[in-house]
Design a protein around this motif. Structure first.
Motif, PDB file in Angstrom:
ATOM      1  N   ILE A   1       0.866  -1.176   0.000  1.00 39.82           N
ATOM      2  CA  ILE A   1       0.000   0.000   0.000  1.00 39.82           C
ATOM      3  C   ILE A   1       0.906   1.230   0.000  1.00 39.82           C
ATOM      4  CG2 ILE A   1      -1.842   1.234   1.200  1.00 39.82           C
ATOM      5  CD1 ILE A   1      -2.604  -1.395   2.547  1.00 39.82           C
TER       6      ILE A   1
ATOM      7  N   ARG B   1      -7.014   5.976   2.562  1.00 42.71           N
ATOM      8  CA  ARG B   1      -7.939   5.034   3.189  1.00 42.71           C
ATOM      9  C   ARG B   1      -7.466   3.604   2.934  1.00 42.71           C
ATOM     10  NH1 ARG B   1     -11.115   8.976   0.979  1.00 42.71           N
ATOM     11  NH2 ARG B   1     -11.318   7.764  -0.951  1.00 42.71           N
ATOM     12  N   ASN B   2      -7.863   2.725   3.822  1.00 47.56           N
ATOM     13  CA  ASN B   2      -7.476   1.323   3.696  1.00 47.56           C
ATOM     14  C   ASN B   2      -8.140   0.711   2.466  1.00 47.56           C
ATOM     15  OD1 ASN B   2      -6.465  -1.209   4.173  1.00 47.56           O
ATOM     16  ND2 ASN B   2      -7.708  -1.617   5.974  1.00 47.56           N
TER      17      ASN B   2
ATOM     18  N   PHE C   1      -3.060   5.884   7.561  1.00 50.65           N
ATOM     19  CA  PHE C   1      -4.339   6.318   7.016  1.00 50.65           C
ATOM     20  C   PHE C   1      -4.865   7.536   7.784  1.00 50.65           C
ATOM     21  CE2 PHE C   1      -4.418   1.605   6.305  1.00 50.65           C
ATOM     22  CZ  PHE C   1      -4.116   1.675   4.952  1.00 50.65           C
TER      23      PHE C   1
ATOM     24  N   SER D   1      -6.039   7.820  11.734  1.00 52.54           N
ATOM     25  CA  SER D   1      -5.437   6.700  12.461  1.00 52.54           C
ATOM     26  C   SER D   1      -4.026   7.076  12.900  1.00 52.54           C
ATOM     27  CB  SER D   1      -5.393   5.441  11.585  1.00 52.54           C
ATOM     28  OG  SER D   1      -4.730   4.394  12.249  1.00 52.54           O
TER      29      SER D   1
ATOM     30  N   VAL E   1       1.116   1.241   9.083  1.00 49.82           N
ATOM     31  CA  VAL E   1       0.933  -0.062   8.456  1.00 49.82           C
ATOM     32  C   VAL E   1       2.099  -0.298   7.501  1.00 49.82           C
ATOM     33  CG1 VAL E   1      -0.564  -1.518   7.049  1.00 49.82           C
ATOM     34  CG2 VAL E   1      -1.568   0.139   8.640  1.00 49.82           C
TER      35      VAL E   1
ATOM     36  N   THR F   1       3.776  -2.650   4.636  1.00 49.09           N
ATOM     37  CA  THR F   1       3.370  -3.611   3.605  1.00 49.09           C
ATOM     38  C   THR F   1       4.538  -3.867   2.657  1.00 49.09           C
ATOM     39  OG1 THR F   1       2.500  -1.831   2.209  1.00 49.09           O
ATOM     40  CG2 THR F   1       0.951  -2.911   3.721  1.00 49.09           C
TER      41      THR F   1
END
Length: 421
Positions: free
Chosen positions: A113, A119-120, A196, A199, A203, A205
């Motif tokens: 990502i 946004r997720n 995001f 949040s 994250v 990835t």
């Protein structure tokens, strides 16, 4: 394409194996942070080996790269070629420089990502970034531009799965590919970090880079992951955090694997995401595979195979006079007596001495004791009973033997008198 691989060992064991293969691990993930499964699917948290660099992105990494000291021979290089002009001696210096950096084994989510995502994304969008083609990195444009400059990594696995298509794609047979020397597989990859909107969590990835298949896997698929040799100079050049510009040397590392691989079909249960079994990395025709139906008949006696019993040994000795049979004095000798037509064994006659046989009583002898059955009474035994010749009159349970004294009247006549009129 690489859409499924195996990582059925704990993170602590992976770190131990990597250190044995001359790959330093200064920081590592806990065992519960990464997914431990033989059926690793997109969206799972895998183990990624990378240099300790900032998470802000390529721009922050390039700013830090400007503060690093320039090498003495950097002026003689062509800026467009970057580090491609390094000779063999400079390669050794680059490896020595990498030893001064720190590296970590981190848990990340499979399916890259980009850092600019707000946004997720859904699962379908994430599936599009589980792989990155090597030819998509040739030009300095596209979504991979920032990651390929400063966020290169190695994805650790035991091997990967690929499906062989037959009958026009109607039948798919899963195959497992691993190194023949059973070492860990190190896939070349890219990683990124995103936060995001709304949040506070970061994250991490990653994606796996693919290239053309080598000659060994051409029958299976036209693409395969880029596999780097563990602890090699090519791996250190790929992970070097000081190489912040994409060049031909880095592009030349993305080639089919030249080492020896082992490929074999496995059970079809691996096709379902969520299934997990060690049988997924064992050949389908192997005796170690519990799902192999041939193992059910493995213990059955084959024609011409001796079971090791005494009867088989005697039969073998009859055929082969060189086989000697040691006799045992305590061995019980048995014989096979002749049998009747219905194959039932004939009872063996009793060889014990004859004894007195009690004569059965006939109806004529009822009430008379046989002289052969008479025995003398002793202190410990009661005298034998003999039948009495006098018959005892039985009593009725409904009558005492007396007739009722009832006068004959009109209402006490027998019913037969009614029909006689």
């Amino acid at each position: 394409m690489c859409g499924r691989y195996a990582l059925g060992i704990r993170a602590a064991f992976v770190r131990h194996r990597m250190q044995q293969e001359n790959m330093q691990v200064d920081d590592w993930a806990d065992d519960d942070e990464a997914r431990e499964t033989y059926n690793f699917a997109p969206g799972y948290n895998g183990l990624v080996y990378r240099a300790n660099v900032p998470d802000a992105g390529a721009r922050a990494q390039e700013q830090e790269a400007e503060e690093w000291p320039v090498e003495a021979n950097a002026e003689a290089r062509d800026p467009d070629e970057g580090d491609a002009a390094l000779d063999a001696e400079d390669h050794d210096d680059a490896i020595a420089t990498n030893k001064d950096d720190t590296y970590r084994l981190q848990a990340m989510k499979w399916g890259l990502i980009p850092f600019w995502t707000k946004r997720n994304p859904d699962y379908g969008s994430m599936m599009k970034t589980i792989n990155c083609r090597d030819d998509s990195l040739l030009e300095n444009r596209g979504m991979w531009t920032s990651m390929k400059k400063s966020k290169r990594c190695v994805v650790v696995a035991q091997g990967f799965f690929e499906w062989l298509k037959r009958n026009g794609g109607k039948e798919k047979i899963p195959h497992f590919v691993k190194r023949k020397d059973d070492k860990l597989m190190c896939f070349a990859g890219l990683w990124d970090c995103v936060q995001f909107e709304g949040s506070d969590d970061k994250v991490y990835t990653y994606t796996i880079i693919t290239t053309d298949s080598n000659k060994q896997l051409n029958f299976l698929h036209d693409r395969m992951p880029v596999i780097l040799e563990n602890g090699s100079s090519e791996m250190w050049n790929w992970l070097d955090p000081k190489r912040t510009k994409w060049n031909k040397e880095l592009q030349s590392l993305l080639i089919p694997f030249k080492g020896e691989l082992e490929c074999y079909p496995v059970v079809k249960d691996v096709g379902k995401v969520g299934n997990n079994s060690h049988d997924f990395v064992v050949p389908a025709a192997s005796t170690e595979n519990k799902n192999n139906i041939a193992n059910f008949f493995a213990n059955t006696k084959k024609p011409g195979q001796s079971s090791g019993s005494a009867l088989d040994t005697k039969k073998d000795a009859t055929k082969n006079p060189e086989i000697k049979i040691e006799s045992n004095k305590d061995e019980r000798i048995t014989t096979d007596p002749p049998r009747s037509e219905d194959n039932a064994p004939i009872p063996k006659p009793d060889s014990s001495p004859e004894r007195g046989v009690k004569r059965s009583l006939d109806e004529k002898d009822e009430g008379i004791a046989s002289p052969e059955t008479k025995t003398n009474p002793t202190a410990n035994s009661s005298p034998s009973r003999t039948a009495s010749p006098i018959k005892k009159k039985l009593r009725s349970s409904t009558s005492n033997g007396t007739a009722p004294n009832v006068k004959s009247g009109a209402g006490n006549q027998r019913i037969t008198s009614f029909f006689s009129k």
